[in-house]
Design a protein around this motif. Structure first.
Motif, PDB file in Angstrom:
ATOM      1  N   ASN A 296       0.885  -1.184   0.165  1.00 16.36           N
ATOM      2  CA  ASN A 296       0.069  -0.008   0.105  1.00 16.36           C
ATOM      3  C   ASN A 296       0.714   1.504  -0.097  1.00 16.36           C
ATOM      4  N   PHE A 297       2.015   1.228   0.769  1.00 12.66           N
ATOM      5  CA  PHE A 297       2.796   2.454   0.542  1.00 12.66           C
ATOM      6  C   PHE A 297       3.541   2.561  -0.595  1.00 12.66           C
ATOM      7  N   LEU A 298       3.780   1.621  -1.320  1.00 12.08           N
ATOM      8  CA  LEU A 298       4.375   1.677  -2.751  1.00 12.08           C
ATOM      9  C   LEU A 298       3.668   2.286  -3.767  1.00 12.08           C
ATOM     10  N   THR A 299       2.398   1.751  -3.531  1.00  9.37           N
ATOM     11  CA  THR A 299       1.246   2.095  -4.658  1.00  9.37           C
ATOM     12  C   THR A 299       0.539   3.382  -4.176  1.00  9.37           C
ATOM     13  N   ASN A 300       0.622   4.120  -3.064  1.00 10.34           N
ATOM     14  CA  ASN A 300      -0.098   5.289  -2.628  1.00 10.34           C
ATOM     15  C   ASN A 300       0.735   6.343  -2.400  1.00 10.34           C
ATOM     16  N   MET A 301       2.254   6.103  -2.306  1.00 13.66           N
ATOM     17  CA  MET A 301       3.216   7.042  -2.002  1.00 13.66           C
ATOM     18  C   MET A 301       3.222   8.251  -3.068  1.00 13.66           C
ATOM     19  N   GLU A 302       3.402   9.326  -2.597  1.00 15.81           N
ATOM     20  CA  GLU A 302       3.509  10.655  -3.665  1.00 15.81           C
ATOM     21  C   GLU A 302       4.770  10.657  -4.274  1.00 15.81           C
ATOM     22  N   LEU A 303       4.599  10.611  -5.673  1.00 17.87           N
ATOM     23  CA  LEU A 303       5.833  10.194  -6.662  1.00 17.87           C
ATOM     24  C   LEU A 303       6.319  11.640  -7.006  1.00 17.87           C
ATOM     25  N   GLY A 304       5.944  12.704  -6.514  1.00 16.42           N
ATOM     26  CA  GLY A 304       6.440  14.107  -7.118  1.00 16.42           C
ATOM     27  C   GLY A 304       5.977  14.462  -8.202  1.00 16.42           C
ATOM     28  N   TYR A 305       5.077  13.515  -8.954  1.00 13.62           N
ATOM     29  CA  TYR A 305       4.369  14.239  -9.931  1.00 13.62           C
ATOM     30  C   TYR A 305       2.986  13.648  -9.973  1.00 13.62           C
ATOM     31  N   ASP A 306       2.145  14.186 -10.978  1.00 12.77           N
ATOM     32  CA  ASP A 306       0.617  13.640 -10.885  1.00 12.77           C
ATOM     33  C   ASP A 306       0.773  12.588 -12.063  1.00 12.77           C
ATOM     34  N   ASP A 307       0.429  11.265 -11.818  1.00 12.59           N
ATOM     35  CA  ASP A 307       0.367  10.108 -12.492  1.00 12.59           C
ATOM     36  C   ASP A 307      -1.278  10.116 -13.076  1.00 12.59           C
TER      37      ASP A 307
END
Length: 801
Positions: free
Chosen positions: A463-474
């Motif tokens: 859940n952390f990997l799939t919901n962490m903010e990536l620094g851009y809007d995907d």
């Protein structure tokens, strides 16, 4: 006598239906889990073992060592030169083939599709044992425009496997000037075995560019090179010969590369057994090879199966020993009339074998029914018929005998040792405080709670990997591919796409992941991810700019002199004031760029990798490979329709495909998702088997205390009090199991999380949740029987003897 033993065993099991069902169910689940893992492990260790020329097939590998003697890199991706050079001068090498994957456009009628193809030298079928349904394996790849296709490809394009001599139109997807050329089908191959690292649908002869046969090509890596050695060849001697050839042939090239690029590392070649590739974590299956795995997967799955089997056997021992008080008089009578201890032990072992046989048959049925689900979880294509060889059958028989002995040996020894006098006079009380039974219950729930903690931790990390903010809007962001997209083409495509109001922003960028090295601070080399982008790139991804300005298409010098870098690049370079710093691509004379802006770090790769230094350029000489498109929320259908129509109008001979970025990001964590599911199923099975064992123990405990409960009720005990009395002992044992499982689970999860640069902290709530869940499940299991006993009419219980 054996016949009598069998009759007595069947009668005893029939009289104790609940006990028999509990034991058979638990054992069958444990055996089924063990069988599935044996199938998995058998498949893993048998990978690529079907080739007739094994164990004489090897892959050429190399390692790079710096001047200080420190290993910097190991790789199995070589260039075009090692195969022919080593083969020509090494007597032990009988044949070689180079192999890699490529992408072609395939034209069928007016429709063009992008197709993954593989390319190899003519001796491919001489080395590897892939069966051709038609065609000559020795000459199938001898002509430049020949092609070998799989039976599925033949059926798809020609409607029959009899496709020999038919024509297919291909062109290189990466060459914008390429035209479709006819290839003649010279072979139709049977489907590649599922446990093969080489899987191909279309196989073409490998084209060898003249430039890749020059001296400096020793330092270019793009493909796999396989060799077949003579039987009994000394691989150490062959490797030494290869390195002598390399040192001699590449001497001038090494000097030139050192002078031109400053490369001073030395390369050393070696051989890797082909059958070792699948499970090699360092030199993995890549660049055309597939299905690479790790030994860790087999270890983890085997551990889960062992846990489940152990718990099932513990159930058997616990229930048999606990139920022994009800058979004490039977044992006493048998001994009085002359039954020896060994005869009684044989009787109880016989019952164990009967139970295990029934469980074994049920386990096979379970394996057949759940195999598709297991294949999906483990990313396999296993089948019992495929793997039912003599080794597996022998392993199953050994598993059956071992389980029967493990589950039945201790009860047989204990029960056959009862004192007949005490049992006949009802003075027998089994083992005082019964430490063994309590210990086994603790072990069961320790294993169960361990798996619960592991499952919760893996779920939390996923859940952390799939919901962490990536620094851009995907979100609402998609990409389409177009190899060798030129500046004019990109401009025209952008203009046409933006005519639709559902599309808000468009930017081209390079395809794939580019990486290179440049020089900073007057002499320090730095490695970085090299991004060729359009001027609107940051706006499309919604990436913040921390310092300076964005690249601009209105400024001509931005294409040739300006670059952006990310925060990590700045930190790696040690710059306090990055704006105005110069990055020198020293191997291209005169190519220097000035930093005009700093981009906030964003995760352009999955969260299983650290953010690397990143550089952004609009260099005219670099081509684009994909286009990023941002659409308005809720307009997917309209946007995709316009994008597809526009792309096909502008590029009618280029295959069209799209991909939503957020879906691609989630897909990159497929491995984590599957392991989360596998551990969840393992935990559920473990808890289920533990609970049915606990239910059986609670039932037998309640039966032994029936008269006591009747007396307590007559004296005024409440139902709640009796339930608490019957349940408390079991709940205490479950609570004690946490003392064993918590430290082991914490250590295991800490080790597992070390593989991730971005990870969750193992928090207390995971342990609290696991303990609460285990206690609630155990309490519900025990309370069912406890409540039933507490509600019994005390008159009936006191009248019974």
């Amino acid at each position: 006598m054996l016949k009598n033993y069998l009759k007595i065993a069947l009668r005893t099991l029939a009289q104790s239906k609940v006990y028999s069902v509990i034991n058979i169910t638990g054992l069958s689940i444990g055996l089924a889990a063990a069988m599935l893992i044996m199938l998995y492990t058998k498949d893993e260790v048998s990978y690529d073992g079907f080739h007739v020329n094994n164990p004489n097939i090897y892959r050429i590998t190399f390692k790079s060592v710096n001047p200080a003697g420190v290993l910097e890199n190991r790789s199995a991706i070589t260039g075009y030169l090692p195969g022919p050079k080593f083969s020509a001068a090494t007597p032990e090498i009988e044949a070689f083939t180079r192999f890699h994957q490529h992408r072609n456009d395939l034209k069928v009628g007016d429709q063009v599709t992008s197709q993954e193809v593989h390319q190899a030298d003519r001796d491919f079928f001489k080395i590897f044992s892939f069966r051709l349904l038609s065609g000559n394996p020795l000459t199938a790849l001898s002509q430049p425009r020949s092609v070998v296709i799989s039976e599925e490809t033949a059926e798809k394009h020609f409607g029959t496997v009899n496709a020999l001599g038919k024509t297919m139109l291909f062109k290189d997807a990466f060459d914008e000037n390429a035209a479709f050329e006819p290839f003649t089908v010279t072979g139709v191959a049977a489907k590649c075995p599922q446990n093969s690292s080489i899987q191909f649908e279309i196989l073409q002869p490998l084209p060898v560019p003249e430039s890749q046969m020059q001296g400096e090509a020793w330092f270019n890596s793009s493909l796999n090179t396989f060799v077949k050695l003579t039987p009994g060849a000394d691989t150490t001697a062959v490797s030494a010969t290869m390195n002598r050839i390399y040192q001699s042939d590449a001497r001038d090239a090494m000097k030139a590369v050192a002078e031109k690029y400053g490369l001073k590392n030395k390369q050393y070649y070696a051989l890797q057994p082909f059958t070792a590739i699948h499970l090699d974590p360092q030199l993995a299956a890549e660049n055309g090879l597939v299905n690479g795995s790790k030994p860790l997967f087999s270890y983890v799955l085997s551990g889960i199966a062992l846990f489940i089997m152990l718990i099932a056997c513990i159930n058997f021992v616990n229930l048999t020993v606990a139920r022994s008080l009800k058979r004490a008089k039977e044992i006493g009578v048998r001994k009085v009339v002359g039954g020896g201890r060994y005869q009684l032990a044989a009787q109880f072992l016989g019952e164990s074998f009967v139970l295990c046989f029934a469980a074994f048959v049920l386990a096979i049925l379970l394996v057949e029914s759940v195999l598709p689900t297991f294949n999906n979880l483990a990313n396999k294509a296993l089948s019992l018929s495929y793997l039912f060889d003599w080794q597996l059958i022998a392993a199953y028989i050994a598993l059956f005998i071992l389980t029967a002995l493990l589950a039945g040996f201790y009860p047989a020894v204990v029960l056959s040792g009862y004192d007949p006098v005490k049992t006949l006079y009802s003075r027998f009380n089994f083992s005082g405080r019964n430490y063994l039974q309590k210990t086994l219950v603790v072990v069961q729930f320790a294993l169960a709670s361990f798996l619960i903690i592991v499952t919760l931790t893996m779920r939390s990390q996923f859940n952390f990997l799939t919901n962490m903010e990536l620094g851009y809007d995907d979100r609402n962001l998609l990409s389409i591919e177009k190899q060798n997209l030129t500046r004019p083409e990109a401009k025209l495509l952008t203009e046409e796409l933006l005519k639709n109001h559902s599309i808000t922003a468009v930017s081209p960028k390079n395809g794939g992941q580019w990486g290179t090295t440049a020089r900073i601070n007057g002499g320090t080399d730095i490695e970085f991810s090299y991004e060729t982008v359009g001027a609107n790139y940051l706006s499309v991804l919604k990436i913040p700019l921390l310092q300076g300005r964005k690249l601009s298409g209105a400024l001509a010098t931005d294409s040739t002199k300006a670059i952006l870098v990310n925060e990590t690049f700045v930190k790696k370079a040690g710059w306090k004031k990055p704006l105005g710093q110069v990055v020198d691509f020293w191997y291209n004379p005169g190519e220097q760029y000035t930093v005009v802006g700093v981009v906030k770090d964003y995760h352009f790769q999955s969260l299983t990798s650290n953010i690397r230094p990143q550089l952004f350029t609009m260099k005219p000489g670099n081509v684009f490979g994909k286009v990023l498109i941002r659409i308005k929320p809720g307009t997917e259908s309209a946007s995709l329709g316009h994008i597809g129509k526009t792309f096909r109008k502008l590029f009618p001979l280029v295959p069209y495909s799209y991909q939503f970025i957020d879906e691609a990001n989630v897909k990159s964590y497929e491995s984590e998702a599957k392991w989360k599911q596998i551990m969840l199923f393992g935990a559920v099975l473990t808890i289920f088997i533990s609970c049915i064992g606990l239910f059986g123990l609670a039932t037998l405990a309640a039966e032994r205390r029936t008269k006591e409960i009747g007396i307590r009720k007559v004296l005024g005990a409440s139902v709640a009090g009796i339930v608490t009395l019957l349940s408390s002992d079991f709940v205490k044992l479950v609570a004690l199991s946490f003392v064993v499982s918590f430290p082991a689970a914490y250590y295991a999860m800490q080790k597992w999380l070390e593989n991730y640069p971005y990870k969750v902290e193992i928090s207390a709530w995971i342990f609290l949740s696991a303990s609460a869940l285990s206690l609630v499940i155990a309490l519900c299991t025990v309370s069912f029987q406890s409540v039933r006993t507490a509600l019994m009419n005390p008159v009936k219980s006191l009248r019974s003897e």
